[in-house]
Design an enzyme around this catalytic site. Structure first.
Site, PDB file in Angstrom:
ATOM      1  CD  GLU A  31      -5.199   3.894  -2.428  1.00 52.93           C
ATOM      2  OE1 GLU A  31      -6.089   4.669  -2.018  1.00 52.93           O
ATOM      3  OE2 GLU A  31      -4.055   4.270  -2.724  1.00 52.93           O
TER       4      GLU A  31
ATOM      5  CE  LYS B 241      -1.696   7.059  -3.392  1.00 49.83           C
ATOM      6  NZ  LYS B 241      -2.197   6.154  -2.339  1.00 49.83           N
TER       7      LYS B 241
ATOM      8  CG  ASP C 216      -1.651   1.279   1.474  1.00 46.39           C
ATOM      9  OD1 ASP C 216      -1.666   2.128   0.560  1.00 46.39           O
ATOM     10  OD2 ASP C 216      -2.233   1.443   2.569  1.00 46.39           O
TER      11      ASP C 216
END
Ligand code: AMP
Length: 611
Positions: free
Chosen positions: A177, A80, A16
């Site tokens: 996700e 990100k 993740d």
């Protein structure tokens, strides 16, 4: 999933790659696990220190965060937000550090003496996670599954893949996700065509997605969100409120930077504490040389400040449902992930929006990573598709004539399961049959637990003329469906019993089983006695009738023997001792005697016919 997987046997990491924190894991001995670093920490801050002197080591994680004060501008966080973005797309305003590059070109992060691409930052984080994993599992790895937000476009996904390659990892699958969170929630808990919403409220972003499970694969049907909404906003708002409580007269936005940071940190810690307790004390000694401050904050006060922020998740939720073309009631589960979903206020709001209790079975920080690990395990074949085989903790059955338990699905039957039996009326002229559904291990119906009752009407007729088929079916969710069919009319009566057939507290199961063991002897005696009594009650009138019919075809001696046996049966029936074996023995004698009587009756009938 299949043995033809091209990745068969090789460990595949699940990663993740988060905006603030990242996690890595792998399937070990058939179990998905998340791996801790040398400090025993599973969460790695997504922060990278690029040293001023080129050639000095690049530092990742907590250590990089610690260096932030000493080397401002060289520690990159939240990169990100920029990965795969181009100058002019507006992403630069999302970042807290200087960016450069020409319009239309990939965004670069300015480090003063040089610049890096956001994917270089991601590559350093991935390289670090790869090392953590290799140290833990003591073997080298070259493949990974990496998660990205559902709204990431191709450029952002490709940049994430390239980051993996730069880190020496082949990214065998990019997983959304919410899909990962849904995988962690469990395929085994859902039927095919189930719909799940994943509500993900983190520190800086909010995502809401609706997924549909189809043929064992989750598909994102719709996704919405807000890339600048999260727990950080609550911290800022609460910090401003604290500022006012401290009696400061200047505006919060004008607070000196270093003081503001302390208020924000205090706000976050009180916010976190108030997820567990109703009130919490904030102490800020000498936040300025001449000012200290203490206050007790209640959860209600926090909620007043946070409500308008959390309320901003409503609109994306409404939009995601509209886009998926469904109503909230069509959802089979609402799964919460992201650190901010630990707030009771958020859980209340989600319940308000979706009209159902959200599922909080997942670890809010780890669900996405765990899902990535599960996906990696499925691809490498180290994890078979998880199917949890549940069993019935106690026997399920119905009460039969005489008050006995008739087991249809014995205890420890693997579900899903289906079984049935035919029943008939025990008494002539009966108008209906009450099917009394029971759970438990006792022989006598009344000692077991009642789960429900179904009344099946039928046309009155002689004993044994009605036919009712009873079928018990438990699906994978533990829902018991009792179907009772009058086979004459084909009329069905169905009763659905949720949960209670499978969901029984362990203590209750143990108590039921130990009671059944303790009473096993008496219970069995009671069953034998009842069965013998029912048989006796059937035989006695038949014997009387037959004796009258045979007349002098039997010697007095023979008929007396039968009458004596019948009397012995009556005596046992009337006895208060309830001696089951004695009754059973005399009933067996009487049964044998009726066989003899039946033969004589047949002979008589034939002779009568010949006269
Ligand atoms: P994430 O981005 O999912 O790591 O979530 C981080 C956010 O969750 C931060 O804003 C944290 O302050 C918040 N958070 C973490 N734990 C709690 C908690 N127990 N109660 C409220 N917020 C929390």
């Amino acid at each position: 999933m299949s043995s033809s997987s091209p990745h068969q046997g090789e460990p595949i990491l699940g990663i993740d790659l988060g905006t603030t924190n990242s996690l890595v894991g792998v399937v070990d001995s058939g179990f998905p696990i998340l791996l801790a670093d040398a400090d025993g920490q599973r969460l790695t801050p997504s922060a990278v220190l690029f040293p001023a002197v080129e050639g000095d080591p690049i530092v990742v994680g907590r250590e990089a965060l610690r260096a932030r004060a000493a080397q401002p501008g060289r520690v990159i966080t939240s990169s990100k937000r920029l990965i795969g973005r181009r100058v002019g797309e507006g992403a630069e305003t999302d970042s807290s550090f200087a960016t450069s590059g020409e319009v239309g070109q990939p965004v670069q992060i300015d480090l003063g003496n040089r610049s890096v691409f956001p994917e270089d930052v991601a590559a350093e984080i991935l390289r670090h996670l790869k090392t953590v994993a290799e140290e833990r599992i003591e073997s080298s790895v070259s493949k990974a599954v990496v998660t990205v937000p559902a709204y990431f476009n191709d450029a952002q996904r490709n940049a994430t893949k390239r980051a993996g390659e730069k880190a020496g990892l082949e990214v065998v699958r990019i997983v959304n996700e919410p899909t990962a969170a849904a995988l962690a929630y469990g395929l085994d808990r859902l039927d095919d065509r189930s719909r799940v919403a994943v509500y993900d409220l983190g520190g800086g972003t909010f995502d809401i997605s609706v997924l549909e499970l189809s043929d064992g694969v989750f598909k994102v049907e719709a996704t919405h969100g807000d890339t600048s909404l999260g727990g950080d906003d609550i911290d800022h708002a609460l910090a401003g409120w604290l500022w006012d409580q401290a009696g400061e007269t200047t505006r919060w936005s004008e607070a000196p930077a270093e003081v503001a940071v302390r208020f924000i940190q205090a706000a976050e810690s009180v916010k976190v504490a108030l997820s567990e307790s109703e009130e919490h004390e904030v102490r800020m000694p000498f936040y300025r040389p001449d000012a200290s401050f203490e206050v007790t904050v209640t959860r209600e006060q926090l909620e007043q400040v946070a409500r308008p922020i959390v309320d901003r998740t409503r609109r994306p939720c409404a939009m995601v449902l509209a886009d998926a073309g469904i109503e909230a009631s069509d959802l089979d589960a609402v799964v919460l992930v992201g650190g901010s979903t630990r707030m009771p206020l958020v859980r209340k709001l989600v319940e308000e929006i979706f009209g159902r209790l959200p599922d909080i079975s997942q670890h809010p920080d780890e669900a996405v990573a765990l899902g990535a690990v599960i996906q990696g395990g499925i691809l490498s074949g180290t994890l078979q598709q998880m199917v949890l085989l549940d069993v019935t903790p106690l026997s399920l059955g119905i009460e039969t004539f005489g008050g006995l338990m008739n087991v249809i699905l014995p205890r420890n039957t693997t579900i899903p399961a289906k079984a049935g039996e035919m029943f008939t009326n025990a008494v002539a002229g009966q108008r209906d049959m009450a099917i009394h559904i029971l759970q438990g291990e006792r022989e006598i119906a009344g000692d077991n637990w009642t789960l429900g009752q179904v009344d099946v009407p039928f046309t009155p007729g002689p004993k044994g003329s009605a036919r009712v088929g009873v079928q018990f079916a438990i699906d994978e969710n533990g829902i018991l469906e009792v179907l009772c069919r009058n086979t004459d009319t084909n009329e069905d009566h169905i009763l659905e019993i949720r949960d209670s057939a499978v969901d029984v507290e362990d203590e209750k199961v143990e108590a039921m089983i130990s009671e059944s063991v303790e009473h096993a002897f008496d219970d069995m005696g009671e069953r034998i006695w009842t069965e013998a009594r029912l048989k006796a009650e059937e035989l006695l009138p038949a014997v009387d009738q037959a004796l009258a019919a045979v007349g002098d075809r039997m010697t007095e001696c023979e008929s007396k023997a039968i009458r004596d046996t019948a009397a012995a049966v009556r005596e046992q029936l009337d006895a208060t001792s309830h001696d089951a074996n004695a009754l059973k023995a005399v009933v067996a004698d009487l049964d044998a005697a009726t066989q003899d009587l039946a033969v004589i009756l047949v002979e008589k009938a034939m002779e009568d016919a010949g006269d």
